[in-house]
Structure formats: structure tokens, C-alpha cells
Enzyme design. Structure first.
Site, mmCIF file in Angstrom:
data_model
loop_
_atom_site.group_PDB
_atom_site.id
_atom_site.type_symbol
_atom_site.label_atom_id
_atom_site.label_comp_id
_atom_site.label_asym_id
_atom_site.label_seq_id
_atom_site.Cartn_x
_atom_site.Cartn_y
_atom_site.Cartn_z
ATOM 1 N N TYR A 133 22.472 11.445 28.102
ATOM 2 C CA TYR A 133 23.076 10.156 27.782
ATOM 3 C C TYR A 133 24.477 10.049 28.387
ATOM 4 O O TYR A 133 24.837 9.034 28.992
ATOM 5 C CB TYR A 133 23.126 9.998 26.265
ATOM 6 C CG TYR A 133 23.603 8.653 25.768
ATOM 7 C CD1 TYR A 133 22.796 7.521 25.884
ATOM 8 C CD2 TYR A 133 24.847 8.524 25.151
ATOM 9 C CE1 TYR A 133 23.229 6.288 25.408
ATOM 10 C CE2 TYR A 133 25.278 7.294 24.673
ATOM 11 C CZ TYR A 133 24.465 6.180 24.805
ATOM 12 O OH TYR A 133 24.890 4.962 24.323
ATOM 13 N N ILE A 188 29.063 2.184 16.815
ATOM 14 C CA ILE A 188 28.810 0.820 16.367
ATOM 15 C C ILE A 188 27.766 0.853 15.252
ATOM 16 O O ILE A 188 26.756 1.557 15.351
ATOM 17 C CB ILE A 188 28.297 -0.055 17.527
ATOM 18 C CG1 ILE A 188 29.302 -0.022 18.697
ATOM 19 C CG2 ILE A 188 28.058 -1.476 17.058
ATOM 20 C CD1 ILE A 188 30.680 -0.532 18.377
#
Length: 248
Positions: A156, A189
Site C-alpha cells: 500500500y 479517516i
């Protein structure tokens, strides 16, 4: 709120939920017509149905960003419908977290294919029409992990760091055509994924954030809205961190 994007058209990938859905609602609130793209077309249609009631023209398309033929076909349908794509928001992404020594090659390939090659596929497919019109905005959602790194997220992190290099290089290539290219790097988030964390885990995350809270989709959507607007007409090749101060 003024409808500053009225008569504009934006394509948002990964628009069926989370940050992508938040971006869709923010742009729609300012009059932008939308192409909602995801492998989950039915979920995009649900988002689109809400926006259609607000007078926004939406098109939902089934798209695998990692498959150039799928992307090209969806972009062709979108151009036939709207005749133009003013804004591209590359938001689609996946994770396959694991320590490198335990990571299967298939997981590495899947993350790079979606999170980095997907950005190439979508941008290339949309860019030709922007170049003809000598106008456009490209914003890609990356991650603070691409800046800081994170244990268990080598794939990632590599993909999201790659987005930064892609953004800066493409910005130089097409600046003369009045097309800007920027990236947003969100921190932690609040999403369906983080909602599953224990209270203890959430508190630990917040301790590492100077502002002391997780972000929400609207925080990222506001940054995207700015970079797409005329207020950001002289900004290109930049990374805008939306992370509560994690990376300074």
C-alpha cells in the site's frame, strides 16, 4: 452554497462508499454532474439516486480500474453521455495488509494494480479529451502512508508513494495545456473499516494525531473541491495532506 461547478462533469472512481461517496456529495452540492465509477455499480446507483433528486445528472458505471479495457469502455460511455469530463478524481483503492515476509505475490500485485496502475489507466483514458479541450483537473487520493510508511503496509505504501511521483511528473507534462494534476494524502479517516476498531484502538490512533481526532470524509472532500476549483488554478504537482498534522 454557490453552485460553482454547474455544467461541469466529474468522474469519481471508488464512488460507491466512504471517501468517494463523500466527494460525490460535496461536488453535487455545488452543481457538478457526476460519473460514479466502481466495481459495485448497484451501490453507485444508490448514491446516484440520492443526487438525482437534487437535480444532478449522474451516470453509474461498472469499472475495474486495474483493467484498461474496462476503464476505456466506461470513459467512452461517459463521453457519449456528457460530451466532456472536466474533472477526474482517482479515489479507488484497496489494501492487502501483511508483513512483507508473509505477503503473497498475488496480494502485492493486486494492490499495485488497483492503487497505482489504476491511476495510470483512468488518467490515460480521460486525458485525451482534456488535452483536446486544453482544460481539466486531475486529483488523486493517495495516503499519508505514502509519506510516512506503516508497518504491514509495504504494498500500500509503495503504491501510494508511486502516486506522488506520477502526479508530479504528469503535472510537468501537461501544464502547458492548462491541466492541473495534484494529490490529496489523507490520514486516518473515519470509515466503515475504522468503525470496527475497538475504543482502545481508536484512542491509540488519535494519540498520534496532533488535532486529536480521526478525519471524516467531508475533510477530504473539501480538499478535493478546492483543488478542482478556480481558486487552485495556479496549483499543480502538489501533495495536500489532510491528516490532522500527522505529517509535517
Amino acid at each position: 452554497m454557490s453552485r460553482v461547478f454547474e455544467e461541469h462533469v466529474a468522474m469519481i472512481t471508488g464512488a460507491s462508499q466512504g471517501i468517494g461517496e463523500a466527494i460525490a456529495h460535496r461536488l453535487a452540492s455545488e452543481g457538478c454532474n457526476l460519473i460514479l465509477a466502481s466495481r459495485r455499480k448497484a451501490a453507485c446507483e444508490k448514491v446516484g439516486a440520492l443526487l438525482d433528486k437534487e437535480g444532478i445528472d449522474t451516470l453509474s458505471v461498472a469499472m475495474d480500474v486495474g483493467d484498461l479495457e474496462s476503464v476505456a469502455a466506461s470513459v467512452e460511455v461517459a463521453l457519449e453521455r456528457f460530451g466532456r469530463i472536466d474533472f477526474l478524481v482517482n479515489n479507488a483503492g484497496i489494501t492487502r495488509d501483511n508483513l512483507l515476509v508473509r505477503m503473497d505475490p498475488e496480494d502485492w500485485d493486486a494492490v499495485l494494480r488497483t492503487d497505482l496502475t489504476g491511476v495510470y489507466n483512468c488518467t490515460k483514458a480521460v486525458l485525451r479529451s482534456m488535452l483536446r479541450r486544453r482544460s481539466g483537473r486531475v486529483v488523486t487520493i493517495s495516503s499519508v502512508v505514502g509519506l510516512l510508511g506503516n508497518s504491514g503496509q509495504t504494498a500500500y505504501g509503495a503504491a501510494k508513494a508511486g502516486v506522488f511521483g506520477f502526479t508530479k511528473s504528469l503535472a510537468r507534462e501537461i501544464a502547458s495545456r492548462n491541466i492541473t494534476v495534484n494529490a490529496v494524502a489523507p490520514g486516518y479517516i473515519s470509515t466503515d473499516m475504522t468503525a470496527e476498531l475497538s475504543e482502545e484502538a481508536t484512542e491509540k490512533l488519535q494519540q498520534g494525531i496532533p488535532l486529536g481526532r480521526l478525519g471524516v470524509g467531508a475533510d477530504v472532500a473539501g480538499a478535493v473541491r478546492f483543488l478542482l476549483s478556480e481558486d487552485a488554478a495556479y496549483i499543480t504537482g502538489q501533495i495536500l495532506s489532510v491528516d490532522g498534522g500527522m505529517y509535517m
